[in-house]
Design a protein around this motif. Structure first.
Motif, mmCIF file in Angstrom:
data_model
loop_
_atom_site.group_PDB
_atom_site.id
_atom_site.type_symbol
_atom_site.label_atom_id
_atom_site.label_comp_id
_atom_site.label_asym_id
_atom_site.label_seq_id
_atom_site.Cartn_x
_atom_site.Cartn_y
_atom_site.Cartn_z
ATOM 1 N N LYS A 157 7.694 -2.436 -5.975
ATOM 2 C CA LYS A 157 7.562 -1.715 -4.704
ATOM 3 C C LYS A 157 8.162 -0.342 -4.917
ATOM 4 N N GLY A 158 7.364 0.679 -4.691
ATOM 5 C CA GLY A 158 7.761 2.031 -5.026
ATOM 6 C C GLY A 158 9.005 2.500 -4.294
ATOM 7 N N GLY A 159 9.724 3.390 -4.926
ATOM 8 C CA GLY A 159 10.860 4.030 -4.279
ATOM 9 C C GLY A 159 10.386 5.014 -3.220
ATOM 10 N N GLY B 100 -2.308 -5.238 -5.153
ATOM 11 C CA GLY B 100 -1.646 -4.136 -5.842
ATOM 12 C C GLY B 100 -0.650 -3.329 -5.083
ATOM 13 N N LYS B 101 -0.986 -2.703 -3.992
ATOM 14 C CA LYS B 101 -0.126 -1.697 -3.387
ATOM 15 C C LYS B 101 1.133 -2.328 -2.795
ATOM 16 N N PRO C 8 4.243 -12.317 -5.809
ATOM 17 C CA PRO C 8 3.735 -10.967 -6.093
ATOM 18 C C PRO C 8 2.227 -10.964 -6.314
ATOM 19 N N GLN C 9 1.531 -10.052 -5.629
ATOM 20 C CA GLN C 9 0.076 -9.884 -5.757
ATOM 21 C C GLN C 9 -0.178 -8.461 -6.249
ATOM 22 N N VAL D 285 5.547 -7.310 1.984
ATOM 23 C CA VAL D 285 4.355 -8.144 2.174
ATOM 24 C C VAL D 285 3.205 -7.211 2.521
ATOM 25 N N GLY D 286 2.253 -7.095 1.607
ATOM 26 C CA GLY D 286 1.115 -6.225 1.861
ATOM 27 C C GLY D 286 0.176 -6.849 2.880
#
Length: 787
Positions: free
Chosen positions: A515-517, A142-143, A136-137, A105-106
């Motif tokens: 979501k990045g590794g 984005g991030k 998803p946003q 959750v950004g």
């Protein structure tokens, strides 16, 4: 069969929908709610997203001081503190307990990304509004916002002078809260705002070991904002903020014990052997705990520079951000009064970011937003497990005193992305939204685990004695391991909108998220299964291969579908918003407790989160408003063969011996039903005064409170009741309020697990559980003076 509470919730939400459809008896109209969920000011009823917006006034009245308080008013938003971390989730999706994780959750404050778990604990006040965007946003935010986004907007400087002082006192838990706000013009073109918060609370737990109340909190925030109207075309906003939020103690306790060998008996046996006094676990002592002391000291600072410049009809927005924090924590993580071990951790984080955005004026055939984003971060983390001089482990060996095992982790990251979103207004009824974002990120990280002897010397893995002790807790020392990652992701969005009538809008959305590794901060073992250290056994020193740890994990992906509608009813006196969603997740990043002291990150498999969300408002009469929201959540692990087994459960994973297959089961913190119902009433008293009352009903279905899905840690369904009654001047200059929270005194477990070492000391034949509990009933008095 539905419980009485479930039926009550269903009837209440149904009443909002049915009653709102009735013709109005007078020309009543709700005030418009304006949000910036799509980076431009829009009516909430025009935004094709499942959004909950909470105004700053409501936050102040309801005593919402942080994100944890916010969850009571936003279904499908969860927040859970644990012994060594914080978890925030939307629709059942969250990041686990690991400082290497970005949050699913950004969190965004005035456009600046707050991706670290510790920042979710930061205090909130003097807010204009908070918007919770579910699903998803991935385009405009984005991030890593794969589950959703929490967008916070702080209050800005005003053209006219205004100020307020608010003070709150709650005697039972020793809560004192003072807020000061001053805002207004400084020159013809410059305005300023100063907001100060000072808050203390003694706590609602009794630490019987230290004879003190816990968790003792000390919170302060100083925020200064400036707005400069540099020209007719340029506005500059600068915000500087510094805060601290420190605690002593924790709001948890040991709640029960299971198995053939009671944990309390095992500890008492060790106590007696070393003459350290008795320890007794008593599950009947509500809000009492034993601990030798816990603390968390946090400091944050941030700078945000927002520049808006008109290039003809196009708005150029530049957002520059600096965000930093550091914290130090001490955890008596055996959660008992007997001295066994303590855990210390600390983190130092810096972030610099820059966003450039171009926005069309709106109202054209094609409305669009396009921009670029860059961010650089530096993270340093260290933690240690210390065996103090009076530890009961001396019973095993007198040399097990004043020793420690330590870990150092460091990571640097650079990210850039480009994004665009366009709305094609096909005609007066139909719109098509298309968006995309490309993100690229580089990460470099290193980690080292080493032992420290009683002299404080770094002995690495050379001490066979220390290796023997700490390997029993699945910890093995190793030299520095390093790695780097370079990954990119493309995330599209397609939304179709149909204005069925002036009072009804339908939309359908398809989007993806990622979501990045990254790198595992907390794994207690080397990732190479062949790696080992020398330990002592009955046969003498041997090379123990130990356990296999984790260092690197892969990215997480999501595909989401949403159907929704927003309806204005009763001639503008009522609104109803509905969203039906389904999101499929792959390679879920999870953090699994290793059964002793550590956590390992894995990409768990696949899951589906689907359900229905509703919220609405109805202006029943002048000064009388009914507000409600509800969510139905169906969460299921489609594939999860490597779950951590609950105590006493036989491992059944065919691919991972020793673990449990959670495929087909719900995740923790995913109640099937959640809802809130609020009645707000303002009535004049004479010509100069008014009485303002707000009743909140907050419902949650039952849920697992442990990531092991342990049947011994299931929170039953509950309904909380909050009530605020205020009397004040009709012009709003002053007000005195009585605020009651959790008036039904519900005992709510927000997180739990097997107590560390409990299975070790009982040799696997028994266990005890610890549980974090929400605050019990509280009644406070609040006074506000505005000038």
């Amino acid at each position: 069969m539905k419980s009485i509470r479930q039926r009550t919730l269903s009837v209440a939400i149904g009443t909002i929908a049915a009653a709102a459809a009735m013709p109005s008896l007078a020309q009543l109209a709700l005030e418009e709610v304006v949000v910036t969920a799509q980076k431009r000011e829009q009516s909430l009823m025009d935004v094709p997203i499942s959004v909950n917006a909470v105004a700053g006034e409501k936050m102040n009245e309801a005593g919402i001081n942080n994100l944890e308080d916010m969850t009571a008013y936003v279904p499908n938003l969860t927040f859970n503190q644990t012994g060594i971390g914080t978890i925030i989730g939307i629709r059942g999706i969250s990041s686990g307990i690991n400082q290497g994780f970005e949050q699913s959750v950004g969190q965004y404050v005035d456009g600046i990304y707050y991706g670290r778990a510790q920042l979710t604990r930061a205090p909130m006040f003097d807010m204009e509004r908070v918007e919770i965007l579910r699903g998803p946003q991935s385009i405009l935010f984005g991030k890593n916002s794969i589950a959703g986004a929490v967008s916070m907007t702080t209050a800005k400087p005003t053209d006219d002078f205004e100020g307020s002082v608010t003070a709150l006192y709650e005697p039972d838990h020793g809560e004192r809260d003072v807020k000061l706000v001053l805002s207004g013009p400084l020159t013809d073109t410059l305005s300023g705002r100063l907001a100060i918060l000072d808050r203390q609370i003694d706590g609602y737990y009794n630490n019987t070991t230290l004879n003190r109340d816990e968790s003792d909190e000390d919170v302060s925030v100083v925020r200064g904002s400036l707005r400069w109207d540099a020209s007719d075309d340029t506005t500059v906003n600068l915000k500087l903020e510094k805060s601290k939020f420190d605690t002593k103690g924790r709001f948890l306790e040991l709640v029960n014990e299971v198995g053939a060998v009671p944990y309390s008996a095992a500890v008492a046996q060790v106590n007696a052997a070393v003459g350290n006094g008795a320890y007794v676990l008593d599950a009947t002592q509500d809000f009492n705990r034993q601990s030798n002391g816990d603390s968390s000291d946090n400091e944050t600072e941030n700078l945000t520079l927002n520049i808006e410049h008109q290039l003809g009809d196009i708005t150029l927005t530049s957002i520059t951000g600096y965000n930093a924090y550091e914290y130090k924590e001490d955890c008596d993580c055996d959660f008992i009064g007997a001295s066994i071990f303590t855990a210390q951790s600390g983190e130092d984080f810096d972030q610099v970011s820059q966003e450039i955005r171009f926005t069309s004026p709106g109202g054209e055939t094609v409305d669009w937003i396009a921009g670029a984003f860059w961010q650089s971060t530096d993270l340093k983390f260290n933690d240690s497990i210390t065996v103090p001089g009076d530890s009961l482990l001396r019973f095993l060996n007198p040399n097990f005193a004043n020793i420690a095992t330590q870990r150092n982790f460091q990571q640097e990251s650079d990210l850039w992305s480009v994004f665009a979103q366009a709305t094609w207004n096909i005609d007066d009824e139909f719109r098509l939204n298309l968006g995309a974002r490309y993100t690229s990120e580089d990460k470099e990280a290193s980690r080292r685990q080493y032992h420290v002897d009683p002299t404080g010397a770094d002995v690495g893995s050379d001490s066979v004695l220390l290796n023997t002790l700490f390997s029993a807790f699945a910890i093995e020392p190793y030299d520095t391991i390093r790695a780097d990652r370079d990954e990119g992701a493309f995330t599209p969005l397609i939304t179709a909108q149909w204005d069925v009538s002036p009072d009804a809008m339908l939309y359908a959305t398809y989007t993806t998220g990622f979501k990045g590794g990254g790198f595992d901060v907390r794994s207690n073992a080397h990732p190479d299964p062949a790696y080992g250290v020398t330990v002592l056994t009955a046969a003498g020193p041997v090379l123990n291969p130990g356990r296999t740890g984790v260092f690197e994990y892969e990215e997480e992906k999501a595909t989401s579908f949403e159907l929704g509608g927003k309806f204005t009813l009763a001639d503008g006196a009522a609104e109803l918003n509905v969203a039906l969603f389904r999101t499929e997740y792959e390679d879920l990043q999870t953090s699994q407790f290793d059964g002793t002291l550590g956590f390992n990150v894995t990409n768990a498999g696949e899951a589906t989160s689907q359900g229905l969300e509703m919220d609405g408002r109805w202006l029943l009469a002048e000064g009388l408003t009914l507000t409600g929201s509800a969510a139905y959540l169906d969460f299921e692990y489609d594939k999860f063969p490597n779950g951590q087994c609950a105590f006493g459960v036989t491992p059944n994973s065919t691919s991972n011996p020793g673990l449990c297959d959670f495929s087909g089961q719900r995740r923790e913190f995913t109640p099937e039903l959640q809802g809130t119902l609020s009645l707000d009433h303002i009535v004049p008293v004479g010509d100069n005064f008014e009485l303002h009352s707000t009743l909140d009903l907050i419902y949650s279905d039952d849920y697992f409170a442990s990531p092991t899905l342990d049947q011994n840690l299931v929170q039953e369904a509950y309904t909380k009741v909050n009530l605020r009654v205020a009397f004040g001047a009709a012009d709003g200059q002053w007000e005195v309020a009585l605020i009651g929270k959790n008036l039904t005194d519900e005992e709510v477990v927000t997180f739990g697990n097997v107590a560390p070492l409990s299975t070790t000391l009982t040799q696997g034949n028994g266990a005890a559980y610890y549980a974090f509990f929400d605050r019990p009933r509280s009644v406070a008095v609040q006074g506000t003076l505005r000038f």
